[in-house]
Design a protein around this motif. Structure first.
Motif, PDB file in Angstrom:
ATOM      1  N   LEU A  26      45.890  77.326  49.036  1.00 28.31           N
ATOM      2  CA  LEU A  26      46.570  76.379  50.101  1.00 28.31           C
ATOM      3  C   LEU A  26      47.839  76.967  50.699  1.00 28.31           C
ATOM      4  CD1 LEU A  26      45.726  73.076  48.266  1.00 28.31           C
ATOM      5  CD2 LEU A  26      44.514  73.985  50.137  1.00 28.31           C
ATOM      6  N   TYR A  27      48.126  76.742  52.009  1.00 27.48           N
ATOM      7  CA  TYR A  27      49.420  77.158  52.375  1.00 27.48           C
ATOM      8  C   TYR A  27      50.152  76.061  53.124  1.00 27.48           C
ATOM      9  CZ  TYR A  27      47.261  81.573  51.532  1.00 27.48           C
ATOM     10  OH  TYR A  27      46.607  82.599  50.802  1.00 27.48           O
ATOM     11  N   ASN A  28      51.505  76.118  53.359  1.00 29.49           N
ATOM     12  CA  ASN A  28      52.111  75.369  54.221  1.00 29.49           C
ATOM     13  C   ASN A  28      52.025  73.723  53.786  1.00 29.49           C
ATOM     14  OD1 ASN A  28      52.762  77.327  55.590  1.00 29.49           O
ATOM     15  ND2 ASN A  28      51.996  76.901  57.416  1.00 29.49           N
ATOM     16  N   VAL A  29      51.791  73.597  52.419  1.00 27.88           N
ATOM     17  CA  VAL A  29      51.572  72.110  52.106  1.00 27.88           C
ATOM     18  C   VAL A  29      52.964  71.523  51.555  1.00 27.88           C
ATOM     19  CG1 VAL A  29      50.671  70.937  49.955  1.00 27.88           C
ATOM     20  CG2 VAL A  29      49.403  72.684  50.908  1.00 27.88           C
ATOM     21  N   ASP A  30      53.818  72.007  50.946  1.00 26.12           N
ATOM     22  CA  ASP A  30      55.123  71.321  50.245  1.00 26.12           C
ATOM     23  C   ASP A  30      56.363  71.943  50.920  1.00 26.12           C
ATOM     24  OD1 ASP A  30      54.901  73.761  49.422  1.00 26.12           O
ATOM     25  OD2 ASP A  30      55.730  73.376  47.151  1.00 26.12           O
ATOM     26  N   LEU A  31      56.234  71.966  52.130  1.00 21.62           N
ATOM     27  CA  LEU A  31      57.685  72.212  53.132  1.00 21.62           C
ATOM     28  C   LEU A  31      58.312  71.045  53.451  1.00 21.62           C
ATOM     29  CD1 LEU A  31      55.891  75.101  55.076  1.00 21.62           C
ATOM     30  CD2 LEU A  31      56.810  75.589  52.772  1.00 21.62           C
ATOM     31  N   ARG A  32      59.650  71.607  53.295  1.00 23.62           N
ATOM     32  CA  ARG A  32      60.344  70.220  53.980  1.00 23.62           C
ATOM     33  C   ARG A  32      59.973  70.166  55.732  1.00 23.62           C
ATOM     34  NH1 ARG A  32      64.337  68.645  51.036  1.00 23.62           N
ATOM     35  NH2 ARG A  32      64.576  70.089  49.080  1.00 23.62           N
ATOM     36  N   ILE A  33      59.683  68.800  55.865  1.00 28.80           N
ATOM     37  CA  ILE A  33      59.024  68.673  57.389  1.00 28.80           C
ATOM     38  C   ILE A  33      59.972  69.029  58.404  1.00 28.80           C
ATOM     39  CG2 ILE A  33      58.126  67.040  58.784  1.00 28.80           C
ATOM     40  CD1 ILE A  33      56.758  65.830  56.351  1.00 28.80           C
ATOM     41  N   ASP A  34      61.579  68.417  58.228  1.00 30.92           N
ATOM     42  CA  ASP A  34      62.357  68.839  59.310  1.00 30.92           C
ATOM     43  C   ASP A  34      62.567  70.342  59.456  1.00 30.92           C
ATOM     44  OD1 ASP A  34      63.589  68.344  56.745  1.00 30.92           O
ATOM     45  OD2 ASP A  34      65.443  68.571  57.525  1.00 30.92           O
ATOM     46  N   GLN A  35      62.618  71.061  58.254  1.00 33.89           N
ATOM     47  CA  GLN A  35      62.918  72.297  58.323  1.00 33.89           C
ATOM     48  C   GLN A  35      61.737  73.164  58.873  1.00 33.89           C
ATOM     49  OE1 GLN A  35      61.831  74.558  54.659  1.00 33.89           O
ATOM     50  NE2 GLN A  35      63.604  76.095  55.018  1.00 33.89           N
ATOM     51  N   ARG A  36      60.234  72.668  58.924  1.00 32.80           N
ATOM     52  CA  ARG A  36      59.224  73.337  59.471  1.00 32.80           C
ATOM     53  C   ARG A  36      59.402  72.894  61.056  1.00 32.80           C
ATOM     54  NH1 ARG A  36      53.167  72.488  57.633  1.00 32.80           N
ATOM     55  NH2 ARG A  36      51.974  73.699  59.502  1.00 32.80           N
ATOM     56  N   TYR A  37      59.826  71.780  61.306  1.00 33.48           N
ATOM     57  CA  TYR A  37      59.771  71.342  62.725  1.00 33.48           C
ATOM     58  C   TYR A  37      60.689  72.351  63.529  1.00 33.48           C
ATOM     59  CZ  TYR A  37      60.869  69.011  67.150  1.00 33.48           C
ATOM     60  OH  TYR A  37      61.087  68.501  68.473  1.00 33.48           O
ATOM     61  N   LEU A  38      62.273  72.486  62.791  1.00 30.04           N
ATOM     62  CA  LEU A  38      62.798  73.362  63.575  1.00 30.04           C
ATOM     63  C   LEU A  38      62.232  74.764  63.793  1.00 30.04           C
ATOM     64  CD1 LEU A  38      66.088  72.269  61.465  1.00 30.04           C
ATOM     65  CD2 LEU A  38      65.458  71.781  63.883  1.00 30.04           C
ATOM     66  N   ALA A  39      61.544  75.246  62.713  1.00 25.50           N
ATOM     67  CA  ALA A  39      60.873  76.529  62.656  1.00 25.50           C
ATOM     68  C   ALA A  39      60.284  76.583  63.895  1.00 25.50           C
ATOM     69  CB  ALA A  39      60.453  77.049  61.331  1.00 25.50           C
ATOM     70  N   ASP A  40      59.149  75.671  63.827  1.00 26.97           N
ATOM     71  CA  ASP A  40      58.122  75.727  64.643  1.00 26.97           C
ATOM     72  C   ASP A  40      58.715  75.777  66.253  1.00 26.97           C
ATOM     73  OD1 ASP A  40      56.103  75.836  62.961  1.00 26.97           O
ATOM     74  OD2 ASP A  40      55.573  73.471  63.277  1.00 26.97           O
ATOM     75  N   LYS A  41      59.954  75.165  66.608  1.00 29.52           N
ATOM     76  CA  LYS A  41      60.290  74.824  67.756  1.00 29.52           C
ATOM     77  C   LYS A  41      61.320  76.031  68.196  1.00 29.52           C
ATOM     78  CE  LYS A  41      58.375  71.179  68.860  1.00 29.52           C
ATOM     79  NZ  LYS A  41      57.264  71.258  69.648  1.00 29.52           N
ATOM     80  N   GLY A  42      61.636  77.104  67.176  1.00 30.15           N
ATOM     81  CA  GLY A  42      62.589  78.140  67.312  1.00 30.15           C
ATOM     82  C   GLY A  42      64.104  77.747  67.386  1.00 30.15           C
ATOM     83  N   ILE A  43      64.320  76.685  66.749  1.00 33.67           N
ATOM     84  CA  ILE A  43      65.637  76.295  66.666  1.00 33.67           C
ATOM     85  C   ILE A  43      66.290  76.192  65.245  1.00 33.67           C
ATOM     86  CG2 ILE A  43      65.802  74.842  69.070  1.00 33.67           C
ATOM     87  CD1 ILE A  43      65.378  72.515  67.444  1.00 33.67           C
ATOM     88  N   PHE A  44      67.493  76.026  65.060  1.00 33.68           N
ATOM     89  CA  PHE A  44      68.236  76.272  63.735  1.00 33.68           C
ATOM     90  C   PHE A  44      69.605  75.181  63.696  1.00 33.68           C
ATOM     91  CE2 PHE A  44      69.745  79.745  66.006  1.00 33.68           C
ATOM     92  CZ  PHE A  44      71.118  79.663  66.106  1.00 33.68           C
ATOM     93  N   PRO A  45      69.636  74.731  62.672  1.00 29.12           N
ATOM     94  CA  PRO A  45      70.993  73.706  62.587  1.00 29.12           C
ATOM     95  C   PRO A  45      72.276  74.451  62.901  1.00 29.12           C
ATOM     96  CG  PRO A  45      69.611  73.590  60.419  1.00 29.12           C
ATOM     97  CD  PRO A  45      68.981  74.951  61.260  1.00 29.12           C
TER      98      PRO A  45
END
Length: 650
Positions: free
Chosen positions: A93-112
């Motif tokens: 399994l892959y991409n199961v226990d990731l922080r959702i906000d971190q994943r959202y930022l990565a998907d959108k190509g943005i960062f804090p």
């Protein structure tokens, strides 16, 4: 959009500092995970069941080992766990226990903490955040009520006093009026849970959170590098950055600048980067990079270590090279340090789990460490001329230090023990290579520890240049007027106990009493005063002429011990367990803490003063009024022996 806080609460919420009135921007986001099965037909009933309940589609996805044909499933972690159970752990399994906000930022190509178009690896960025300092004037481990709080805003300080309810109300009103983005709170992770609970008790609105909501992190004890550590829990406000200035390692080492840079690199909010260890930061940096590149992150490791023969295991490298020094005092010595040695090896030798088979393609691990290494080399130079880069350099140093250890960590997402062994194997070869170069130039090699070498005689500058050409790794050269390598109890040289006067006049001290965490301040001060006196000498001859002056310092501390303040006799020890079979000082310290009503957990550091060493009778650091002067006198003698070795050595 300049994001300074992010989290997931039903939806991804991002706080944008560029908005006039900071409020969360809410984004609906339903992440999926990937499933790979070596034999999908053997589990067709399970797949049909998943398709009936969730959105499922066949797909190909990328891993560090290449593309996989499998399934994308829009469901949560609980479903992934059931898949594992039903397939008897055969499912990958892959991409199961990731922080959702971190994943959202990565998907959108943005960062804090960065503007659109900026590079995460740029250090010339603004931090448009307002801050406020808060301190409860009491010991968080002992105090049951809050009687005074200091609030500092700019150059103005206010002391809040009165009833506890009045203090809470005044604090919340101040925070509401000033409305800071960052709260720097001494011992905040211990005080804020109580303040929030008291706010509920008194019917007050705890304005520490801009929404009134708080997220919690549980306290825990855990093993790290062979020792037990303890992490205090936390109550984290939404819409503000709350930093525990006393207990945040990242803040102590690198300040707010380091926390913000770590946030930009990892895709985590500053609230998290201020509380995570450097190892967790480097791990999250790798995860964010993988997501940004479209590489699936494994849930469980299936490549921690391949099966190997016993002969292979015996021959595997398990550590770096160390040369045992001959105890003594040496003049005209040079210390050659490899810069970011292990990260440089990872990059230069293209080490990554998927390249161990000799693959020539660029490895994931080496490719993500390279920009971090380049940034560290840049900040290391910049901090010498501009102190504002020190925080950046410090957080990068610690992240890169731990990136090596994480390659061998069993739960590291992109680690593998063979990578760890390859790094140490190469490091041994490179240190031996540097030693051979030194000896070919008629330099005497005095000592070596993993990534540094001490040599004497010859042209050290040419030696440095030749080592860099041969190894491809940058180095730094530090000259000493004199250096002392101390002996072990058996008379052989200690690997990590030495001190010396550098040609710049600075004294470098390692492994002695003054550097140890459990050394009482009184003993530490005595030894450092002796070292400072020794540091006035520029040669061995001058050094040995000050023996009487050094001895007088020790005698003065012996004479003054009876009238010394007990607070300077506090010994700090990390507690590895709660129950001991025999009477010892740690067991006595635990008992003393319990009598004081303070809960002790494995990994915590306790402070105590020895009242009677004969029976290990101790008081907590808060209650000590007397101490065993004979016991502390022996500690003075032990610390003096480390310095006096200079005067006894031929």
């Amino acid at each position: 959009m300049w994001i300074f806080d992010s989290y997931h609460r039903g939806a991804v919420e991002l706080w944008d500092r560029e908005r006039d009135s900071p409020k969360p921007l809410t984004f609906r986001y339903q992440p999926s995970f990937y499933l790979y099965l070596e034999d999908p037909h053997a589990h067709w009933e399970m797949i049909e069941g998943l398709e009936c309940r969730f959105k499922v589609k066949e797909c190909s996805f990328d891993t560090v080992y290449g593309s996989r044909d499998g399934y994308e499933i829009w469901a949560g972690r609980d479903v992934a766990l059931k898949i594992e159970k039903q397939t008897h752990m055969q499912a990958q399994l892959y991409n199961v226990d990731l922080r959702i906000d971190q994943r959202y930022l990565a998907d959108k190509g943005i960062f804090p903490c960065g503007d659109e178009g900026e590079s995460r690896f740029d250090t010339d960025f603004e931090i448009p955040l307002t801050s406020l300092k808060i301190k409860v004037n009491a010991n968080p481990q002992l105090a049951r009520t809050i009687v005074e709080i200091s609030v500092q805003n700019g150059g103005r300080e206010r002391r809040l006093k009165g009833s506890e309810r009045l203090i809470m109300a005044d604090l919340f009103d101040l925070v509401r009026v000033i409305d800071p983005d960052v709260i720097l709170f001494q011992d905040g992770d211990q005080w804020v849970p109580r303040i929030v609970a008291k706010a509920e008790k008194f019917g007050l609105d705890p304005s520490l959170s801009r929404t009134g909501w708080f997220r919690t992190m549980a306290s825990k004890s855990y093993w790290s590098y062979g020792k037990v550590e303890h992490k205090t829990g936390a109550v984290i406000p939404e819409g503000r950055i709350l930093i525990d200035t006393e207990n945040s390692f990242t803040y102590r080492e690198s300040g707010i600048e380091g926390i913000i840079l770590a946030s930009r690199l990892t895709g985590l909010s500053p609230n998290l980067t201020s509380r995570f260890t450097p190892g967790t930061l480097i791990s999250n940096y790798e995860v964010y990079e993988a997501l940004r590149r479209g590489i699936a992150v494994p849930f469980r490791k299936h490549d921690a270590e391949r099966q190997r023969k016993v002969s292979e295991l015996k021959g595997a490298d398990k550590g770096g090279m160390i040369f045992q020094p001959k105890p003594g005092v040496y003049e005209g010595v040079y210390e050659l340090d490899f810069t970011s040695f292990y990260p440089s090896i990872i990059v230069n030798y293209n080490l990554s789990p998927e390249t161990l088979d000799g693959s020539k393609r660029r490895g994931f691990l080496s490719s993500v460490i390279e920009p971090l290494l380049d940034l560290r080399l840049k900040t290391k130079k910049l901090k010498k001329v501009d102190p504002r880069y020190r925080g950046f350099d410090s957080v990068l140093k610690w992240m890169l230090v731990t990136c090596f250890g994480y390659t061998g960590y069993k739960n590291a997402k992109f680690g593998r023990i063979e990578v760890h062994e390859s790094i140490t194997s190469i490091s041994r070869d490179l240190l031996l290579q540097a030693k051979d170069i030194a000896e070919s130039m008629n330099l005497e090699v005095l000592h070596g520890i993993v990534d540094c070498l001490w040599v004497k005689g010859g042209d050290a500058t040419e030696f440095k240049e030749r080592v860099e050409v041969a190894t491809g790794i940058g180095t730094e050269l530090e000259p000493y007027d004199w250096i002392v390598f101390l002996p072990l109890a058996d008379g052989f040289g200690a690997y990590n106990r030495y001190y010396g006067r550098m040609s710049s006049g600075k004294l470098k001290v390692r492994g002695v009493a003054a550097r140890k965490r459990d050394t009482p301040e009184y003993i530490r001060r005595m030894q450092m005063e002796v070292f400072a006196k020794m540091g006035e000498a520029r040669s061995i001859d001058e050094l040995r002429q000050i023996v009487s002056q050094a001895q007088e310092i020790v005698d003065r501390y012996h004479r003054g011990i009876q009238s010394a303040d007990p607070s300077e006799m506090v010994i700090h020890r990390r507690i590895s367990k709660l129950h001991y079979e025999r009477r010892c000082v740690q067991a006595s310290a635990i008992d003393a803490y319990r009598k004081r009503g303070v809960k002790v957990s494995p990994g915590m550091t306790v402070g105590f003063v020895v009242r009677d060493a004969g029976v290990w009778d101790v008081d907590t650091e808060w209650d000590a009024s007397e101490f065993d002067s004979d016991y502390y006198g022996r500690l003075i003698d032990k610390a003096w022996e480390e310095a006096a070795f200079v005067f006894k050595s031929n």
